[in-house]
Motif scaffolding. Sequence first.
Motif, PDB file in Angstrom:
ATOM      1  N   UNK A  17      30.638  33.809  42.869  1.00  0.00           N
ATOM      2  CA  UNK A  17      30.566  33.874  44.329  1.00  0.00           C
ATOM      3  C   UNK A  17      30.396  32.477  44.926  1.00  0.00           C
ATOM      4  N   UNK A  18      31.126  32.211  46.014  1.00  0.00           N
ATOM      5  CA  UNK A  18      31.052  30.924  46.703  1.00  0.00           C
ATOM      6  C   UNK A  18      31.159  31.200  48.200  1.00  0.00           C
ATOM      7  N   UNK A  19      29.997  31.398  48.831  1.00  0.00           N
ATOM      8  CA  UNK A  19      29.942  31.833  50.229  1.00  0.00           C
ATOM      9  C   UNK A  19      30.709  33.142  50.417  1.00  0.00           C
ATOM     10  N   UNK A  20      30.246  34.237  49.784  1.00  0.00           N
ATOM     11  CA  UNK A  20      30.946  35.517  49.900  1.00  0.00           C
ATOM     12  C   UNK A  20      30.913  36.046  51.331  1.00  0.00           C
ATOM     13  N   UNK A  21      32.048  36.576  51.771  1.00  0.00           N
ATOM     14  CA  UNK A  21      32.180  37.023  53.153  1.00  0.00           C
ATOM     15  C   UNK A  21      32.448  38.503  53.314  1.00  0.00           C
ATOM     16  N   UNK A  22      33.020  39.163  52.307  1.00  0.00           N
ATOM     17  CA  UNK A  22      33.398  40.562  52.502  1.00  0.00           C
ATOM     18  C   UNK A  22      33.426  41.307  51.182  1.00  0.00           C
ATOM     19  N   UNK A  23      33.325  42.639  51.297  1.00  0.00           N
ATOM     20  CA  UNK A  23      33.227  43.514  50.136  1.00  0.00           C
ATOM     21  C   UNK A  23      34.091  44.743  50.378  1.00  0.00           C
ATOM     22  N   UNK A  24      34.690  45.262  49.313  1.00  0.00           N
ATOM     23  CA  UNK A  24      35.380  46.551  49.372  1.00  0.00           C
ATOM     24  C   UNK A  24      35.115  47.283  48.066  1.00  0.00           C
ATOM     25  N   UNK A  25      35.082  48.616  48.132  1.00  0.00           N
ATOM     26  CA  UNK A  25      34.827  49.431  46.954  1.00  0.00           C
ATOM     27  C   UNK A  25      35.867  50.535  46.900  1.00  0.00           C
ATOM     28  N   UNK A  26      36.448  50.721  45.725  1.00  0.00           N
ATOM     29  CA  UNK A  26      37.332  51.865  45.505  1.00  0.00           C
ATOM     30  C   UNK A  26      37.152  52.351  44.079  1.00  0.00           C
ATOM     31  N   UNK A  27      36.878  53.673  43.960  1.00  0.00           N
ATOM     32  CA  UNK A  27      36.671  54.288  42.656  1.00  0.00           C
ATOM     33  C   UNK A  27      35.588  53.503  41.906  1.00  0.00           C
ATOM     34  N   UNK A  28      35.898  52.909  40.786  1.00  0.00           N
ATOM     35  CA  UNK A  28      34.885  52.213  39.995  1.00  0.00           C
ATOM     36  C   UNK A  28      35.023  50.699  40.093  1.00  0.00           C
ATOM     37  N   UNK A  29      35.633  50.215  41.170  1.00  0.00           N
ATOM     38  CA  UNK A  29      35.870  48.784  41.309  1.00  0.00           C
ATOM     39  C   UNK A  29      35.240  48.242  42.589  1.00  0.00           C
ATOM     40  N   UNK A  30      34.707  47.040  42.470  1.00  0.00           N
ATOM     41  CA  UNK A  30      34.158  46.298  43.608  1.00  0.00           C
ATOM     42  C   UNK A  30      34.982  45.028  43.778  1.00  0.00           C
ATOM     43  N   UNK A  31      35.398  44.755  45.011  1.00  0.00           N
ATOM     44  CA  UNK A  31      36.140  43.552  45.355  1.00  0.00           C
ATOM     45  C   UNK A  31      35.248  42.702  46.266  1.00  0.00           C
ATOM     46  N   UNK A  32      35.148  41.408  45.981  1.00  0.00           N
ATOM     47  CA  UNK A  32      34.351  40.505  46.812  1.00  0.00           C
ATOM     48  C   UNK A  32      35.171  39.249  47.114  1.00  0.00           C
ATOM     49  N   UNK A  33      35.321  38.948  48.378  1.00  0.00           N
ATOM     50  CA  UNK A  33      35.952  37.702  48.809  1.00  0.00           C
ATOM     51  C   UNK A  33      34.917  36.595  48.911  1.00  0.00           C
ATOM     52  N   UNK A  34      35.272  35.399  48.498  1.00  0.00           N
ATOM     53  CA  UNK A  34      34.460  34.210  48.764  1.00  0.00           C
ATOM     54  C   UNK A  34      35.291  33.228  49.575  1.00  0.00           C
ATOM     55  N   UNK A  35      34.723  32.723  50.665  1.00  0.00           N
ATOM     56  CA  UNK A  35      35.447  31.820  51.556  1.00  0.00           C
ATOM     57  C   UNK A  35      35.156  30.348  51.297  1.00  0.00           C
ATOM     58  N   UNK A  36      34.033  30.052  50.638  1.00  0.00           N
ATOM     59  CA  UNK A  36      33.653  28.661  50.345  1.00  0.00           C
ATOM     60  C   UNK A  36      33.533  27.818  51.608  1.00  0.00           C
ATOM     61  N   UNK A  37      33.155  28.442  52.722  1.00  0.00           N
ATOM     62  CA  UNK A  37      33.073  27.722  53.988  1.00  0.00           C
ATOM     63  C   UNK A  37      32.116  26.526  53.928  1.00  0.00           C
ATOM     64  N   UNK A  38      30.976  26.688  53.262  1.00  0.00           N
ATOM     65  CA  UNK A  38      29.913  25.690  53.332  1.00  0.00           C
ATOM     66  C   UNK A  38      29.750  24.888  52.048  1.00  0.00           C
ATOM     67  N   UNK A  39      30.639  25.085  51.088  1.00  0.00           N
ATOM     68  CA  UNK A  39      30.550  24.397  49.808  1.00  0.00           C
ATOM     69  C   UNK A  39      31.071  22.970  49.967  1.00  0.00           C
ATOM     70  N   UNK A  40      30.184  21.996  49.833  1.00  0.00           N
ATOM     71  CA  UNK A  40      30.561  20.595  50.043  1.00  0.00           C
ATOM     72  C   UNK A  40      30.840  19.862  48.731  1.00  0.00           C
ATOM     73  N   UNK A  41      30.704  20.553  47.598  1.00  0.00           N
ATOM     74  CA  UNK A  41      30.899  19.885  46.310  1.00  0.00           C
ATOM     75  C   UNK A  41      32.214  20.294  45.647  1.00  0.00           C
ATOM     76  N   UNK A  42      32.383  21.561  45.372  1.00  0.00           N
ATOM     77  CA  UNK A  42      33.591  22.026  44.673  1.00  0.00           C
ATOM     78  C   UNK A  42      33.983  23.388  45.242  1.00  0.00           C
ATOM     79  N   UNK A  43      34.512  23.433  46.467  1.00  0.00           N
ATOM     80  CA  UNK A  43      34.795  24.719  47.118  1.00  0.00           C
ATOM     81  C   UNK A  43      35.826  25.537  46.346  1.00  0.00           C
ATOM     82  N   UNK A  44      35.510  26.820  46.152  1.00  0.00           N
ATOM     83  CA  UNK A  44      36.368  27.701  45.373  1.00  0.00           C
ATOM     84  C   UNK A  44      36.532  29.038  46.086  1.00  0.00           C
ATOM     85  N   UNK A  45      37.360  29.085  47.142  1.00  0.00           N
ATOM     86  CA  UNK A  45      37.637  30.393  47.743  1.00  0.00           C
ATOM     87  C   UNK A  45      38.347  31.271  46.712  1.00  0.00           C
TER      88      UNK A  45
END
Length: 323
Positions: free
Chosen positions: A282-310
Amino acid sequence: MSRRPRVAAVAGAAVALTVLAAGPASAGDPAVTDPRVVAHFDFAAGQNAENIALEPDGSADITFAFAHQVARVTEQGATTILATLPDVPDAQTPVGGAVALGIARAHDGTLYVTYATGTEKTGIWRVAPGGGTPEQIGFFPADAFPNGLALDEKCGTLYTADTRLGTVWSLPVSGGEPTAWATGAALEPTAEVPFGANGLKVHDGAVWVSNTARGTLLRIPVREDRTAGPAETRATGLAFVDDFAFTGHGDTVLAALIMADKLELVRPDGTHKTVLTGTDGLDNPTSVAVRHKKVYVNSAAFFDTTDPDPNLLLARISKNKLR
């Protein structure tokens, strides 16, 4: 235009909101396991992964905030750009420029996206199934910041959380000007953190909203005449909460804590615990979705000043223990 939000006050206030209403583990808690990053995005190109809607085949439709794009990402990480919102050179918003935010999907594949620009282009835009040129259908005040978005297809209504004005707007899917469906202090930002109502979901006869500044999760009942009932606070201590998703038919929630690089499991009684962290990807996670047995998480890296990884992270969830 800078790719980083101009929200130094938010980062500075993070220390003041670090006390979480943590609770002990419960035998009824679903377990989130096997996290893996399936796609990395281009931070320099503005591909900050902001919000998410799921396709029937398990692909994720994602808004890229500063690239003003909608992308489709398969479970294997293949990424296709579906649409690009129009450039707004004179955009002035609380994050410094135009930004694509919430996304919702209709059963026929139509996508709806919120776009904050500080101009007449602020509002909700529609993308045809399969992609193409977006069309503006919702015309919001220029100073609005429409963020989290949900579609109630039963009544043909789109709801969006306005992070700047502390309002939940409603809009018919046919389009037009929105109605201020819910307002009040519970939805508003604070003097210290200028970001209020943020994530939004329609669930079990109510509109649920997170408030980033106040670290709360709210439930707003939908009355029989479709008007808003009084807001109920269902959880507190969710420091800098962004978007969230329900894990099943009950009221258990997974919430993204953007400044803490955490995914928090929020129980129906309001207690919560951390289930994923920055060590999982996770790198500044912004959103989540769930379907069946899976979780999806977005990371936007908005505030990461070292090695941003959206990125987009997938994990498994043990649905057999849901509350």
